[in-house]
Write an enzyme that holds these catalytic residues in place. Structure first.
Site, PDB file in Angstrom:
ATOM      1  N   GLY A   1       9.055  -3.896  -0.916  1.00  0.00           N
ATOM      2  CA  GLY A   1       9.942  -3.185   0.012  1.00  0.00           C
ATOM      3  C   GLY A   1      10.013  -3.836   1.386  1.00  0.00           C
ATOM      4  O   GLY A   1      10.995  -3.663   2.105  1.00  0.00           O
TER       5      GLY A   1
ATOM      6  N   GLU B   1      12.469  -6.546   0.956  1.00  0.00           N
ATOM      7  CA  GLU B   1      13.768  -5.866   0.763  1.00  0.00           C
ATOM      8  C   GLU B   1      14.313  -5.359   2.102  1.00  0.00           C
ATOM      9  O   GLU B   1      15.510  -5.422   2.358  1.00  0.00           O
ATOM     10  CB  GLU B   1      13.608  -4.724  -0.244  1.00  0.00           C
ATOM     11  CG  GLU B   1      13.377  -5.261  -1.662  1.00  0.00           C
ATOM     12  CD  GLU B   1      13.058  -4.166  -2.662  1.00  0.00           C
ATOM     13  OE1 GLU B   1      12.065  -3.444  -2.460  1.00  0.00           O
ATOM     14  OE2 GLU B   1      13.802  -4.015  -3.634  1.00  0.00           O
TER      15      GLU B   1
HETATM   16  N1  COA Z   1       0.852   0.134  -0.351  1.00  0.00           N
HETATM   17  C1  COA Z   1      -0.204   0.850   0.069  1.00  0.00           C
HETATM   18  N2  COA Z   1      -1.229   0.304   0.718  1.00  0.00           N
HETATM   19  C2  COA Z   1      -1.199  -1.020   0.948  1.00  0.00           C
HETATM   20  C3  COA Z   1      -0.137  -1.833   0.526  1.00  0.00           C
HETATM   21  C4  COA Z   1       0.936  -1.192  -0.140  1.00  0.00           C
HETATM   22  N3  COA Z   1       2.002  -1.866  -0.560  1.00  0.00           N
HETATM   23  N4  COA Z   1      -0.393  -3.105   0.871  1.00  0.00           N
HETATM   24  C5  COA Z   1      -1.578  -3.104   1.506  1.00  0.00           C
HETATM   25  N5  COA Z   1      -2.071  -1.838   1.545  1.00  0.00           N
HETATM   26  C6  COA Z   1      -3.345  -1.383   2.136  1.00  0.00           C
HETATM   27  C7  COA Z   1      -4.534  -1.699   1.241  1.00  0.00           C
HETATM   28  O1  COA Z   1      -4.666  -0.720   0.243  1.00  0.00           O
HETATM   29  C8  COA Z   1      -5.641  -1.690   2.248  1.00  0.00           C
HETATM   30  O2  COA Z   1      -5.963  -0.353   2.556  1.00  0.00           O
HETATM   31  P1  COA Z   1      -7.536   0.127   2.622  1.00  0.00           P
HETATM   32  O3  COA Z   1      -8.133  -0.730   3.697  1.00  0.00           O
HETATM   33  O4  COA Z   1      -7.439   1.574   2.990  1.00  0.00           O
HETATM   34  O5  COA Z   1      -8.094  -0.159   1.269  1.00  0.00           O
HETATM   35  C9  COA Z   1      -4.999  -2.286   3.496  1.00  0.00           C
HETATM   36  O6  COA Z   1      -3.608  -2.097   3.330  1.00  0.00           O
HETATM   37  C10 COA Z   1      -5.277  -3.769   3.682  1.00  0.00           C
HETATM   38  O7  COA Z   1      -4.878  -4.451   2.496  1.00  0.00           O
HETATM   39  P2  COA Z   1      -5.835  -5.433   1.685  1.00  0.00           P
HETATM   40  O8  COA Z   1      -5.314  -5.506   0.283  1.00  0.00           O
HETATM   41  O9  COA Z   1      -7.250  -5.056   1.867  1.00  0.00           O
HETATM   42  O10 COA Z   1      -5.544  -6.797   2.464  1.00  0.00           O
HETATM   43  P3  COA Z   1      -5.696  -8.280   1.873  1.00  0.00           P
HETATM   44  O11 COA Z   1      -5.576  -9.191   3.034  1.00  0.00           O
HETATM   45  O12 COA Z   1      -6.877  -8.394   1.002  1.00  0.00           O
HETATM   46  O13 COA Z   1      -4.397  -8.475   0.937  1.00  0.00           O
HETATM   47  C11 COA Z   1      -2.049  -8.311   0.362  1.00  0.00           C
HETATM   48  C12 COA Z   1      -3.094  -8.493   1.497  1.00  0.00           C
HETATM   49  C13 COA Z   1      -0.695  -8.149   1.050  1.00  0.00           C
HETATM   50  C14 COA Z   1      -2.036  -9.565  -0.522  1.00  0.00           C
HETATM   51  C15 COA Z   1      -2.402  -7.059  -0.467  1.00  0.00           C
HETATM   52  O14 COA Z   1      -2.599  -5.976   0.413  1.00  0.00           O
HETATM   53  C16 COA Z   1      -1.343  -6.665  -1.464  1.00  0.00           C
HETATM   54  O15 COA Z   1      -1.203  -7.307  -2.496  1.00  0.00           O
HETATM   55  N6  COA Z   1      -0.593  -5.573  -1.187  1.00  0.00           N
HETATM   56  C17 COA Z   1       0.375  -5.028  -2.085  1.00  0.00           C
HETATM   57  C18 COA Z   1       1.611  -5.888  -2.132  1.00  0.00           C
HETATM   58  C19 COA Z   1       2.615  -5.336  -3.125  1.00  0.00           C
HETATM   59  O16 COA Z   1       2.413  -5.335  -4.316  1.00  0.00           O
HETATM   60  N7  COA Z   1       3.755  -4.855  -2.592  1.00  0.00           N
HETATM   61  C20 COA Z   1       4.809  -4.346  -3.386  1.00  0.00           C
HETATM   62  C21 COA Z   1       4.716  -2.877  -3.507  1.00  0.00           C
HETATM   63  S1  COA Z   1       6.042  -2.239  -4.487  1.00  0.00           S
END
Ligand code: COA
Length: 260
Positions: free
Chosen positions: A112, A115
């Site tokens: 998103g 997007e």
């Molecule tokens: N929705 C909800 N929470 C999210 C999120 C999302 N799309 N993306 C990140 N967060 C949250 C994590 O759950 C984490 O929360 P917490 O500390 O309470 O556990 C916080 O943000 C930090 O993210 P984290 O994953 O620990 O950071 P990272 O540096 O290890 O990884 C990313 C960064 C962006 C690679 C990873 O967060 C990720 O893959 N996010 C989802 C991306 C995704 O699939 N987006 C499409 C959704 S339809």
């Protein structure tokens, strides 16, 4: 107006909207989508705003996607409703806004988040940004217009690959694909966007608004973009901005557009 998840600031006819959930990498929950809708609507009506810049707070993310925790237990019906409502309130709303919107992509723009950046009128990225539509890795597909806007911007084959692999591209690849217009250092991102905005500010806001409408008509099903262009072109001749723009040119001075 007070918001819980966004910050709105104004300076020199430029309004900056900052998505402010840094501990969740600015993920778009329901409340943030609603607040963004309200902020874009109010800013578009504000006569003192001529350009909007959208950015994420913190150094890590523009927006890391829709908030996964909110929809993980949704049914098919709820999923469809989520996409329809989000597209209506935010993504299509921003794309069709009469005020130019620049996405300042300052880190992860995933799902998103990408997007949303694609719904903005154009994009500038910092060199630490990473972009992708990883939805298929979660067993879902992009639902906020990603399957439509990504191929429009980068071509069908590249969009197919990026979506199927759930991969991420860096800013330089995004620049090479035409997904972003410019790449800057993180420190230069907002000043650079403001510099582009200052060039936009010199021009007629009424004509810019009409140009957005005509350009968007290019990829709207069932609408002939050339017809929209003819209509908007004709309408321009009845505006005060047109009188001022042409008079200023003939008088060899800078135009001072009334925005009407
Ligand atoms: N929705 C909800 N929470 C999210 C999120 C999302 N799309 N993306 C990140 N967060 C949250 C994590 O759950 C984490 O929360 P917490 O500390 O309470 O556990 C916080 O943000 C930090 O993210 P984290 O994953 O620990 O950071 P990272 O540096 O290890 O990884 C990313 C960064 C962006 C690679 C990873 O967060 C990720 O893959 N996010 C989802 C991306 C995704 O699939 N987006 C499409 C959704 S339809």
């Amino acid at each position: 107006m007070d918001y819980n998840n966004i910050i709105v600031g104004q300076h020199n006819s430029i309004t900056t909207i900052t998505i402010n959930r840094p501990t969740k990498l600015n993920a778009l929950n329901k409340e943030t989508i609603q607040e963004l809708h309200e902020a874009f609507k109010a800013t578009n009506k504000d006569e003192n705003t001529k350009v909007i810049i959208l950015v994420g707070s913190g150094e890590k993310a523009f927006v890391a996607g829709a908030d996964i925790s909110e929809f993980s237990s949704f049914s098919a019906k709820e999923g469809a409703k989520l996409a329809a409502k989000g597209q209506d309130l935010l993504f299509n709303f921003v794309e069709n806004l009469g005020t130019p919107v620049i996405a300042a992509v300052n880190g992860f723009a995933l799902g998103g988040g990408l997007e949303l950046a694609m719904a903005c009128h154009f994009r500038v990225a910092s060199d630490n940004a990473k972009m992708g539509l990883p939805e298929v890795s979660l067993g879902v597909i992009p639902g906020y217009g990603g399957t439509q806007r990504l191929p429009n911007l980068i071509g069908k084959g590249r969009a197919m690959e990026l979506i199927m692999t759930a991969g991420m591209i860096d800013s330089n690849q995004a620049l090479n694909y035409g997904l972003v217009n410019h790449v800057t250092t993180p420190e230069d991102l907002l000043p650079f966007c403001e510099k582009i905005a200052s060039k936009i500010l010199r021009n007629s806001p009424v004509a810019i608004s009409a140009a957005i409408k005509a350009i968007n008509a290019n990829d709207t099903d069932g609408i002939n973009g050339f017809d929209v262009e003819i209509k908007e072109f004709g309408k321009s001749f009845g505006t005060e901005d047109f009188k001022e723009g042409t008079t200023a040119f003939l008088q060899k001075r800078k135009a001072n557009f009334p925005g009407k």
